[in-house]
Design a protein around this motif. Structure first.
Motif, mmCIF file in Angstrom:
data_model
loop_
_atom_site.group_PDB
_atom_site.id
_atom_site.type_symbol
_atom_site.label_atom_id
_atom_site.label_comp_id
_atom_site.label_asym_id
_atom_site.label_seq_id
_atom_site.Cartn_x
_atom_site.Cartn_y
_atom_site.Cartn_z
ATOM 1 N N VAL A 98 0.833 -1.199 0.000
ATOM 2 C CA VAL A 98 0.000 0.000 0.000
ATOM 3 C C VAL A 98 0.872 1.255 0.000
ATOM 4 C CG1 VAL A 98 -1.636 1.352 1.367
ATOM 5 C CG2 VAL A 98 -1.983 -1.109 1.083
ATOM 6 N N GLN A 99 1.892 1.279 0.858
ATOM 7 C CA GLN A 99 2.761 2.447 0.929
ATOM 8 C C GLN A 99 3.545 2.648 -0.369
ATOM 9 O OE1 GLN A 99 2.797 4.776 3.198
ATOM 10 N NE2 GLN A 99 1.278 3.730 4.446
ATOM 11 N N ALA A 100 3.952 1.543 -0.994
ATOM 12 C CA ALA A 100 4.673 1.645 -2.261
ATOM 13 C C ALA A 100 3.794 2.283 -3.327
ATOM 14 C CB ALA A 100 5.139 0.266 -2.715
ATOM 15 N N ILE A 101 2.526 1.920 -3.337
ATOM 16 C CA ILE A 101 1.589 2.492 -4.313
ATOM 17 C C ILE A 101 1.401 3.982 -4.042
ATOM 18 C CG2 ILE A 101 -0.817 2.480 -5.092
ATOM 19 C CD1 ILE A 101 -0.791 -0.583 -4.519
ATOM 20 N N GLU A 102 1.190 4.335 -2.782
ATOM 21 C CA GLU A 102 0.966 5.737 -2.431
ATOM 22 C C GLU A 102 2.209 6.594 -2.688
ATOM 23 O OE1 GLU A 102 -2.049 7.184 -1.450
ATOM 24 O OE2 GLU A 102 -2.674 5.218 -2.210
ATOM 25 N N ASN A 103 3.379 5.987 -2.507
ATOM 26 C CA ASN A 103 4.635 6.731 -2.713
ATOM 27 C C ASN A 103 5.164 6.626 -4.143
ATOM 28 O OD1 ASN A 103 4.649 7.428 0.019
ATOM 29 N ND2 ASN A 103 5.854 5.623 0.600
ATOM 30 N N GLU A 104 4.403 5.961 -5.013
ATOM 31 C CA GLU A 104 4.791 5.757 -6.411
ATOM 32 C C GLU A 104 6.164 5.086 -6.511
ATOM 33 O OE1 GLU A 104 4.219 9.008 -9.063
ATOM 34 O OE2 GLU A 104 2.484 9.788 -7.977
ATOM 35 N N ASP A 105 6.363 4.079 -5.689
ATOM 36 C CA ASP A 105 7.636 3.360 -5.627
ATOM 37 C C ASP A 105 7.626 2.194 -6.622
ATOM 38 O OD1 ASP A 105 9.999 2.129 -5.012
ATOM 39 O OD2 ASP A 105 9.616 1.930 -2.864
#
Length: 203
Positions: A98-105
């Protein structure tokens, strides 16, 4: 079709587990079947997603509702099928996804099997900004420190109302604007929701 199946873990296969319930063995494909090793022979609740296509009828299972919700969201992305979504969830750390998606990682996402740069970009385009509303537990900064302290003070009715408003599609920013006023009231969950909607429509 099925929200969850509760039964004993009777068999573990590299691709699936078998849950026995009332004499019926349900073959359930999971992200990491061996994560259930310590549960062998024990009763477990498996949150299930029924996948139906012309030539496929399969049950996919997850340890939590949040994991199941993330799976369904990943399925909505062009280029991601059940196998790809399972591979992404197999790490057992949906919060990192989820964090990777939000951070565009993109660099994090392309580490998963079957996810190239194009697919990683599509995941971000399709899901960024949509996950906080359905997976608030993975967003500890949804509220500021003072508001978070209030949430942790034990007002379960208010907490449930906030989650319901998020599920209706209101953003965390919109809810923050009315949460202080709502907290002044001592209401039931339904009353908090109704009052919150009235305030949101006026703002």
């Amino acid at each position: 079709m099925y929200e969850f199946i509760k039964g004993k873990v009777q068999y573990i296969h590299p691709e699936y587990i078998v849950i026995e319930n009332n004499g019926i063995g349900y073959q359930i494909t999971t992200p990491n079947p061996y994560s259930y090793t310590n549960d062998f022979g024990q009763e477990k609740i498996i949150y299930t997603y029924t996948y139906v296509r012309e030539d496929i009828f399969a049950l996919y299972g997850f340890q939590s509702r949040e994991e199941k919700l993330l799976f369904t969201k990943l399925l909505s992305v062009t280029g991601i099928g059940p196998k790809g979504a399972l591979a992404i969830l197999a790490s057992g750390e949906p919060g990192q996804v989820v964090q990777a998606i939000e951070n565009e990682d993109e660099a994090f996402l392309i580490k998963f099997p079957g996810v190239g740069k194009k697919t990683a970009r599509q995941i971000i385009l399709d899901l960024k900004g949509k996950l906080p509303n359905i997976l608030p537990d993975y967003f500890p900064n949804l509220f500021n420190a003072d508001q978070q302290k209030e949430l942790e003070s034990g007002n379960g009715d208010f907490d449930e109302a906030v989650l319901a408003l998020l599920a209706l599609g209101y953003s965390e920013r919109e809810i923050k604007k009315v949460s202080t006023q709502l907290k002044k009231e001592n209401l039931s969950t339904d009353q908090y929701i109704r009052k919150g909607l009235q305030l949101l429509l006026k703002s």
